[in-house]
Design a protein around this motif. Structure first.
Motif, PDB file in Angstrom:
ATOM      1  N   ASP A   1       3.459   6.779  -0.587  1.00  0.00           N
ATOM      2  CA  ASP A   1       2.088   7.088  -0.985  1.00  0.00           C
ATOM      3  C   ASP A   1       1.771   6.255  -2.219  1.00  0.00           C
ATOM      4  O   ASP A   1       2.030   6.672  -3.350  1.00  0.00           O
ATOM      5  N   PRO A   2       1.255   5.025  -2.041  1.00  0.00           N
ATOM      6  CA  PRO A   2       1.090   4.111  -3.171  1.00  0.00           C
ATOM      7  C   PRO A   2       0.243   4.659  -4.319  1.00  0.00           C
ATOM      8  O   PRO A   2       0.614   4.474  -5.492  1.00  0.00           O
TER       9      PRO A   2
ATOM     10  N   ASP B   1      -6.067  -7.465  -4.012  1.00  0.00           N
ATOM     11  CA  ASP B   1      -7.013  -6.523  -3.399  1.00  0.00           C
ATOM     12  C   ASP B   1      -6.280  -5.513  -2.516  1.00  0.00           C
ATOM     13  O   ASP B   1      -5.444  -5.881  -1.677  1.00  0.00           O
ATOM     14  N   GLY B   2      -6.602  -4.235  -2.730  1.00  0.00           N
ATOM     15  CA  GLY B   2      -6.065  -3.179  -1.888  1.00  0.00           C
ATOM     16  C   GLY B   2      -4.671  -2.715  -2.245  1.00  0.00           C
ATOM     17  O   GLY B   2      -4.130  -1.838  -1.575  1.00  0.00           O
ATOM     18  N   VAL B   3      -4.074  -3.274  -3.291  1.00  0.00           N
ATOM     19  CA  VAL B   3      -2.716  -2.896  -3.680  1.00  0.00           C
ATOM     20  C   VAL B   3      -2.757  -2.109  -4.985  1.00  0.00           C
ATOM     21  O   VAL B   3      -3.272  -2.605  -5.995  1.00  0.00           O
TER      22      VAL B   3
ATOM     23  N   PHE C   1       2.656  -1.272  -5.663  1.00  0.00           N
ATOM     24  CA  PHE C   1       3.138  -0.198  -4.794  1.00  0.00           C
ATOM     25  C   PHE C   1       2.675  -0.495  -3.374  1.00  0.00           C
ATOM     26  O   PHE C   1       1.482  -0.477  -3.075  1.00  0.00           O
ATOM     27  N   CYS C   2       3.647  -0.774  -2.515  1.00  0.00           N
ATOM     28  CA  CYS C   2       3.366  -1.256  -1.167  1.00  0.00           C
ATOM     29  C   CYS C   2       3.726  -0.186  -0.139  1.00  0.00           C
ATOM     30  O   CYS C   2       4.776   0.459  -0.258  1.00  0.00           O
ATOM     31  N   PRO C   3       2.893   0.018   0.865  1.00  0.00           N
ATOM     32  CA  PRO C   3       3.228   1.009   1.894  1.00  0.00           C
ATOM     33  C   PRO C   3       4.582   0.703   2.514  1.00  0.00           C
ATOM     34  O   PRO C   3       4.849  -0.423   2.940  1.00  0.00           O
TER      35      PRO C   3
END
Length: 239
Positions: A134-135, A155-157, A172-174
């Motif tokens: 859960d990033p 973007d998105g991380v 933090f990566c899925p």
């Protein structure tokens, strides 16, 4: 608490440590049979220590934390230098990607990144990607225990960075799969002199305690996604 160390399990701490110290321009300050340490300065005062501890056999579990090195316009030059230091090209199933995957002398994969705006002022380490179940949750957890702050990264991380704005991004990566086995690379945080036992606080935040390290000047925990980290005792007072 402050983020202080990146720690590798190593069969040969001197060999692995000298590789990474040379790769990152870090200054060695401990070189002993059981451990090697080097300091990577972020600012005149802020730093990250690179620590290599001897183990009989490093974990063979899938890596959940690795280093992304800054390549940018000099990507191939950086790759060539790392190969000359003892790295090798590695295939971890990455396919056709704009970054280059290498492995250090003990087989730990890392990446040399292409040009990205988020990595322009990081220094030699662009990012520390950490697998997470859960990033957003884990980013909030690590912000609370490291003193690092949310940052506009890729973007998105979900991303944190040292509050000075210097040094690598903590991303933090899925996770591609749930954690299994011990991480070969982990992070350490250090308690400040005015902090007492933080175990209860960490457990309330979603950490779990791990056993097997009694009698040492640190305690071992796992974050909410199971990634190990150590909480070091406060620094010794100078005489």
């Amino acid at each position: 608490m402050l983020l202080e160390n990146i720690v590798w399990d190593a069969r040969d701490p001197h060999r692995l440590g000298t590789f990474w110290a040379s790769a990152l321009g870090a200054e060695p300050f401990t070189d002993e049979p059981e451990g090697f340490e080097a300091r990577m300065m972020l600012t005149d005062e802020a730093f990250l220590d690179l620590c290599f501890q001897r183990v009989a056999e490093p974990s063979r579990s899938p890596a959940r934390l690795h280093l992304d090195l800054r390549g940018g316009a000099r990507q191939q030059e950086v790759v060539g230098r790392l190969l000359s230091l003892g790295a090798e090209h590695a295939d971890i199933g990455q396919g056709e990607v704009p970054w280059v995957v290498l492995a250090d002398p003990e087989g730990n994969a890392f990446c040399v990144m292409e040009e990205r705006a988020a990595y322009q002022a990081t220094g030699p380490v662009a990012a520390l990607p950490l697998d997470s179940a859960d990033p957003d949750r884990d980013a909030a957890f690590w912000a609370a225990i490291t003193g690092w702050v949310p940052w506009a990264g890729v973007d998105g991380v979900a991303t944190l960075r040292h509050p000075s704005g210097a040094g690598p991004l903590l991303e933090f990566c899925p996770e591609p799969e749930p954690k299994s086995g011990k991480n070969r690379v982990h992070l350490d945080v250090r308690r400040s002199a005015d902090e007492g036992d933080v175990t209860e606080r960490l457990v309330e935040m979603g950490a779990s305690t791990l056993s097997g390290y009694e009698g040492l000047p640190w305690r071992v925990f796992a974050d909410p996604s199971g990634n190990e980290f150590c909480v070091l005792d406060p620094p010794r007072q100078q005489a």
